[in-house]
Every structure is written in C-alpha cells, then in structure tokens.
Motif scaffolding. Sequence first.
Motif, PDB file in Angstrom:
ATOM      1  N   GLU A 147       0.824  -1.211   0.000  1.00  0.00           N
ATOM      2  CA  GLU A 147       0.000   0.000   0.000  1.00  0.00           C
ATOM      3  C   GLU A 147       0.857   1.261   0.000  1.00  0.00           C
ATOM      4  OE1 GLU A 147      -2.605  -0.318   3.373  1.00  0.00           O
ATOM      5  OE2 GLU A 147      -3.615  -2.090   2.551  1.00  0.00           O
ATOM      6  N   LEU A 148       2.014   1.202   0.659  1.00  0.00           N
ATOM      7  CA  LEU A 148       2.899   2.360   0.729  1.00  0.00           C
ATOM      8  C   LEU A 148       3.766   2.516  -0.519  1.00  0.00           C
ATOM      9  CD1 LEU A 148       4.008   2.116   4.472  1.00  0.00           C
ATOM     10  CD2 LEU A 148       2.382   3.726   3.458  1.00  0.00           C
ATOM     11  N   GLY A 149       3.773   1.492  -1.368  1.00  0.00           N
ATOM     12  CA  GLY A 149       4.497   1.591  -2.624  1.00  0.00           C
ATOM     13  C   GLY A 149       5.925   1.069  -2.614  1.00  0.00           C
ATOM     14  N   TYR A 150       6.295   0.350  -1.584  1.00  0.00           N
ATOM     15  CA  TYR A 150       7.637  -0.245  -1.567  1.00  0.00           C
ATOM     16  C   TYR A 150       7.704  -1.382  -2.577  1.00  0.00           C
ATOM     17  CZ  TYR A 150       8.897   2.270   2.684  1.00  0.00           C
ATOM     18  OH  TYR A 150       9.202   3.244   3.597  1.00  0.00           O
ATOM     19  N   ARG A 151       8.877  -1.528  -3.192  1.00  0.00           N
ATOM     20  CA  ARG A 151       9.052  -2.604  -4.164  1.00  0.00           C
ATOM     21  C   ARG A 151       9.336  -3.946  -3.497  1.00  0.00           C
ATOM     22  NH1 ARG A 151      13.509  -0.944  -8.109  1.00  0.00           N
ATOM     23  NH2 ARG A 151      14.353  -0.016  -6.244  1.00  0.00           N
ATOM     24  N   ASN A 152       9.896  -3.880  -2.278  1.00  0.00           N
ATOM     25  CA  ASN A 152      10.220  -5.135  -1.592  1.00  0.00           C
ATOM     26  C   ASN A 152      10.366  -4.889  -0.093  1.00  0.00           C
ATOM     27  OD1 ASN A 152      12.989  -4.241  -1.135  1.00  0.00           O
ATOM     28  ND2 ASN A 152      13.305  -4.629  -3.316  1.00  0.00           N
ATOM     29  N   ARG A 153      10.466  -5.970   0.659  1.00  0.00           N
ATOM     30  CA  ARG A 153      10.605  -5.894   2.112  1.00  0.00           C
ATOM     31  C   ARG A 153      11.895  -5.184   2.511  1.00  0.00           C
ATOM     32  NH1 ARG A 153       9.329 -12.110   3.217  1.00  0.00           N
ATOM     33  NH2 ARG A 153       7.070 -12.034   2.896  1.00  0.00           N
ATOM     34  N   SER A 154      12.962  -5.431   1.772  1.00  0.00           N
ATOM     35  CA  SER A 154      14.259  -4.855   2.101  1.00  0.00           C
ATOM     36  C   SER A 154      14.191  -3.330   2.174  1.00  0.00           C
ATOM     37  CB  SER A 154      15.304  -5.299   1.077  1.00  0.00           C
ATOM     38  OG  SER A 154      16.553  -4.745   1.384  1.00  0.00           O
ATOM     39  N   GLU A 155      13.538  -2.700   1.203  1.00  0.00           N
ATOM     40  CA  GLU A 155      13.402  -1.244   1.210  1.00  0.00           C
ATOM     41  C   GLU A 155      12.601  -0.764   2.413  1.00  0.00           C
ATOM     42  OE1 GLU A 155      11.701  -0.011  -2.473  1.00  0.00           O
ATOM     43  OE2 GLU A 155      13.510  -0.473  -3.623  1.00  0.00           O
ATOM     44  N   ALA A 156      11.538  -1.465   2.733  1.00  0.00           N
ATOM     45  CA  ALA A 156      10.698  -1.083   3.875  1.00  0.00           C
ATOM     46  C   ALA A 156      11.461  -1.249   5.186  1.00  0.00           C
ATOM     47  CB  ALA A 156       9.421  -1.920   3.891  1.00  0.00           C
ATOM     48  N   ILE A 157      12.189  -2.325   5.316  1.00  0.00           N
ATOM     49  CA  ILE A 157      12.973  -2.565   6.533  1.00  0.00           C
ATOM     50  C   ILE A 157      14.068  -1.512   6.666  1.00  0.00           C
ATOM     51  CG2 ILE A 157      14.573  -4.183   7.633  1.00  0.00           C
ATOM     52  CD1 ILE A 157      12.741  -6.436   6.480  1.00  0.00           C
ATOM     53  N   ARG A 158      14.706  -1.140   5.555  1.00  0.00           N
ATOM     54  CA  ARG A 158      15.725  -0.087   5.565  1.00  0.00           C
ATOM     55  C   ARG A 158      15.144   1.204   6.157  1.00  0.00           C
ATOM     56  NH1 ARG A 158      16.172   1.929   0.115  1.00  0.00           N
ATOM     57  NH2 ARG A 158      14.355   3.039   0.878  1.00  0.00           N
ATOM     58  N   ASP A 159      13.934   1.586   5.705  1.00  0.00           N
ATOM     59  CA  ASP A 159      13.328   2.818   6.203  1.00  0.00           C
ATOM     60  C   ASP A 159      12.922   2.713   7.672  1.00  0.00           C
ATOM     61  OD1 ASP A 159      13.775   4.082   3.838  1.00  0.00           O
ATOM     62  OD2 ASP A 159      11.677   4.090   3.184  1.00  0.00           O
ATOM     63  N   LEU A 160      12.490   1.544   8.099  1.00  0.00           N
ATOM     64  CA  LEU A 160      12.176   1.351   9.519  1.00  0.00           C
ATOM     65  C   LEU A 160      13.435   1.507  10.375  1.00  0.00           C
ATOM     66  CD1 LEU A 160       9.706  -1.669   9.338  1.00  0.00           C
ATOM     67  CD2 LEU A 160       9.170   0.680  10.031  1.00  0.00           C
ATOM     68  N   ILE A 161      14.529   0.962   9.909  1.00  0.00           N
ATOM     69  CA  ILE A 161      15.795   1.083  10.638  1.00  0.00           C
ATOM     70  C   ILE A 161      16.227   2.547  10.694  1.00  0.00           C
ATOM     71  CG2 ILE A 161      18.270   0.530  10.559  1.00  0.00           C
ATOM     72  CD1 ILE A 161      17.394  -2.235   9.371  1.00  0.00           C
ATOM     73  N   ARG A 162      16.149   3.232   9.568  1.00  0.00           N
ATOM     74  CA  ARG A 162      16.521   4.654   9.548  1.00  0.00           C
ATOM     75  C   ARG A 162      15.645   5.478  10.490  1.00  0.00           C
ATOM     76  NH1 ARG A 162      17.884   5.778   3.165  1.00  0.00           N
ATOM     77  NH2 ARG A 162      19.993   4.936   3.262  1.00  0.00           N
ATOM     78  N   GLU A 163      14.361   5.192  10.514  1.00  0.00           N
ATOM     79  CA  GLU A 163      13.451   5.922  11.403  1.00  0.00           C
ATOM     80  C   GLU A 163      13.886   5.764  12.862  1.00  0.00           C
ATOM     81  OE1 GLU A 163      10.577   8.379  12.760  1.00  0.00           O
ATOM     82  OE2 GLU A 163      11.107   8.069  10.663  1.00  0.00           O
ATOM     83  N   ARG A 164      14.245   4.564  13.242  1.00  0.00           N
ATOM     84  CA  ARG A 164      14.687   4.330  14.621  1.00  0.00           C
ATOM     85  C   ARG A 164      16.014   5.024  14.903  1.00  0.00           C
ATOM     86  NH1 ARG A 164      15.259   5.020  19.062  1.00  0.00           N
ATOM     87  NH2 ARG A 164      15.595   3.462  20.679  1.00  0.00           N
ATOM     88  N   LEU A 165      16.913   5.035  13.918  1.00  0.00           N
ATOM     89  CA  LEU A 165      18.195   5.723  14.085  1.00  0.00           C
ATOM     90  C   LEU A 165      18.014   7.237  14.220  1.00  0.00           C
ATOM     91  CD1 LEU A 165      20.405   3.670  11.601  1.00  0.00           C
ATOM     92  CD2 LEU A 165      20.544   3.650  14.103  1.00  0.00           C
ATOM     93  N   VAL A 166      17.085   7.805  13.461  1.00  0.00           N
ATOM     94  CA  VAL A 166      16.791   9.240  13.587  1.00  0.00           C
ATOM     95  C   VAL A 166      16.223   9.536  14.965  1.00  0.00           C
ATOM     96  CG1 VAL A 166      15.288  11.109  12.749  1.00  0.00           C
ATOM     97  CG2 VAL A 166      16.526   9.663  11.118  1.00  0.00           C
ATOM     98  N   GLN A 167      15.337   8.677  15.432  1.00  0.00           N
ATOM     99  CA  GLN A 167      14.775   8.854  16.774  1.00  0.00           C
ATOM    100  C   GLN A 167      15.890   8.847  17.817  1.00  0.00           C
ATOM    101  OE1 GLN A 167      11.865   5.884  17.817  1.00  0.00           O
ATOM    102  NE2 GLN A 167      11.656   6.636  19.889  1.00  0.00           N
ATOM    103  N   GLN A 168      16.814   7.933  17.694  1.00  0.00           N
ATOM    104  CA  GLN A 168      17.935   7.868  18.633  1.00  0.00           C
ATOM    105  C   GLN A 168      18.816   9.112  18.524  1.00  0.00           C
ATOM    106  OE1 GLN A 168      20.629   4.584  18.116  1.00  0.00           O
ATOM    107  NE2 GLN A 168      21.536   4.874  20.119  1.00  0.00           N
ATOM    108  N   GLU A 169      19.003   9.594  17.301  1.00  0.00           N
ATOM    109  CA  GLU A 169      19.798  10.798  17.086  1.00  0.00           C
ATOM    110  C   GLU A 169      19.200  11.978  17.851  1.00  0.00           C
ATOM    111  OE1 GLU A 169      20.417  13.272  13.105  1.00  0.00           O
ATOM    112  OE2 GLU A 169      21.420  11.322  13.013  1.00  0.00           O
TER     113      GLU A 169
END
Length: 129
Positions: free
Chosen positions: A15-37
């Motif tokens: 629904e969000l338009g990701y081509r695969n799980r890897s891209e979605a997981i990458r963005d989830l990881i980045r979101e958590r890293l930004v939160q920690q930052e």
Amino acid sequence: MSRDLLKSFDQLIKELGYRNRSEAIRDLIRERLVQQEWELTDRETVGSITLVYSHDIGELTEVLTAMQHKYHEHILSTMHIHLDKHNCLEVLVVKGKGKEIKKIADRLLSTKGVKHGRLTTTTTGRSFS
C-alpha cells in the motif's frame, strides 16, 4: 516471525508503494536511528516547527517574532501563510542539538494564542550512506 504478522507487513508495504521488504525494513531502521539521534542531545539535528494561530490575538505575532529573533541561530528559514481572514500557518526550519530544538519548539507551541503546532524531527543525513 508469524505468518500473520508477515502478511500484514507485506500488505502495508504494498500500500505504501515499496518494491520489496528490504526497502521497507531499511526505512524502519533509519526511522529508529533518527529517533535515537534526537534522543542523544549532543548531535546536530534538523526539523521543522509548525504553528497555527490567529493573528487577531493582540500582540501574538510580535511575541512569536521576538522569540524567533531570540533563537535566530537555530532558525534557518520561516514561511508564513495566511490560511484565511483570521488564521495563519507558520513553518520554521530549525537546526541544532535535539535538546535545544525541543526547548524552542516547546516555548513556541506553549505560547498563549497558538491553536496547534508540532515539532517534526528528522536528520541531517550525515550518518546515513
């Protein structure tokens, strides 16, 4: 991971338009890293502060402008929009240590007459390749 959880995740990323799980997981990881930052207050961060207020309230515009001048070293840019005859939207782009930016946002958002607002946090991007 349970099949139901994976199925729900696959539906969401589709629904969000990701081509695969890897891209979605990458963005989830980045979101958590930004939160920690943002939680690590010694790192430089960026974000935006959005305010909605009535310009009809006596001296509110002057108070908000004075606060922006007080914190000018952290405010990179502002945008002011007249929403209608009485209400304004103001967006401030901010940069600095998370703790300092949060303090500025709290001060602006708690100003009497501000109807609604929000601090949106992000990253300078330096820590990502």
